[in-house]
Design an enzyme around this catalytic site. Structure first.
Site, short mmCIF file in Angstrom:
data_model
loop_
_atom_site.label_atom_id
_atom_site.label_comp_id
_atom_site.label_asym_id
_atom_site.label_seq_id
_atom_site.Cartn_x
_atom_site.Cartn_y
_atom_site.Cartn_z
N HIS A 111 23.01 -1.70 90.20
CA HIS A 111 22.14 -2.78 89.64
C HIS A 111 22.77 -4.11 89.84
CE1 HIS A 111 19.77 0.35 87.89
NE2 HIS A 111 20.90 1.16 87.87
N VAL A 147 13.96 -5.03 85.63
CA VAL A 147 13.61 -3.97 86.45
C VAL A 147 14.37 -2.84 86.42
CG1 VAL A 147 13.24 -3.32 88.70
CG2 VAL A 147 12.24 -5.37 88.02
N CYS A 148 15.56 -3.15 86.42
CA CYS A 148 16.51 -2.18 86.21
C CYS A 148 16.67 -1.46 84.85
CB CYS A 148 18.07 -2.60 86.41
SG CYS A 148 18.41 -3.29 88.21
N THR A 149 16.23 -1.89 83.69
CA THR A 149 16.21 -1.43 82.51
C THR A 149 15.26 -0.22 82.44
OG1 THR A 149 16.80 -3.50 81.36
CG2 THR A 149 15.63 -1.63 80.01
N LEU A 165 16.71 2.87 84.65
CA LEU A 165 17.58 3.63 84.02
C LEU A 165 17.03 4.39 82.80
CD1 LEU A 165 20.48 0.74 83.64
CD2 LEU A 165 20.76 2.92 84.80
#
Length: 212
Positions: free
Chosen positions: A37, A44-46, A49
């Site tokens: 990330h 977006v990464c939240t 995950l």
């Protein structure tokens, strides 16, 4: 030099949100999905995950460990994990590497200067139990990853490692498979594929999934 398919991936020791990880020891005899990330607190990464946390039972069924990476430190990860759990309604059930010194990012060629010369691109590595690289995908920052597709690829890799088949376009569990072209002997075909097969062309032969 960038890692290529079939290469043995490098070992490392790095801090994570769940304590220090010595990669080879942590991976053991499991498959691994390592995914990077750009930074903590990225939108977006939240969502990614959170989705991986929801899918973790599916990875577990396939003997796959998941390992995220961000270039921020453990304290930052701790705060971000609270946000992930709150916004995605999950419990984060796997570690996030704290790669603040870029050790792992550089080992795995995750920093692409033409995209950003300080943070990692959003890469995915599928690594088998022999620590060999089996898949890499690098996504643009604007596009969330499809982790159902990664599960599909793992299913294909594990199937084709154990049977003399390949998987055709859009294959999913239970679909017909392609017999590898190297098998030509009729007796070997009968022995390996007792369910039979359909010859579309001499080089394109379809058989029911062998392990179903």
């Amino acid at each position: 030099m960038a890692l290529q398919l079939g290469d043995q991936v490098p070992d490392f020791k790095q801090a994570s949100s769940m304590g220090d990880i010595s990669f080879y020891e942590w991976a053991g005899d499991s498959w691994v999905v390592l995914f990077s990330h750009p930074a903590d607190y990225t939108p977006v990464c939240t969502t990614e995950l959170g989705e991986v946390a929801r899918l973790k039972p599916e990875f577990d069924k396939r003997n796959v460990k998941v390992l995220a990476l961000s270039v921020d430190d453990v304290d930052s990860h701790t705060g971000w994990i609270k946000d992930i759990e709150e916004t995605q309604s999950v419990t984060l059930n796997y570690p996030i590497l704290a790669d603040s010194d870029r050790q792992v990012s550089n080992l795995y060629d995750m920093i692409h200067p033409n995209a950003d010369n300080t943070v990692t691109v959003r890469s995915v590595f599928i690594i088998d139990p022999a620590k060999k690289l089996r898949l890499t995908i690098t996504y643009p920052a604007s596009t969330g990853r499809n982790f159902s597709e990664l599960l599909r690829v793992i299913d294909s890799l594990q199937l084709t490692d154990n049977h003399s088949v390949a998987t055709p376009v859009n294959w999913k569990q239970g679909d017909d498979c392609v017999i590898v072209p190297s098998i030509k002997d009729p007796q070997e075909l009968q022995q390996k594929f007792p369910k039979g097969y359909r010859e579309v062309k001499p080089y394109l032969r379809l058989t029911p999934q062998p392990d179903k």
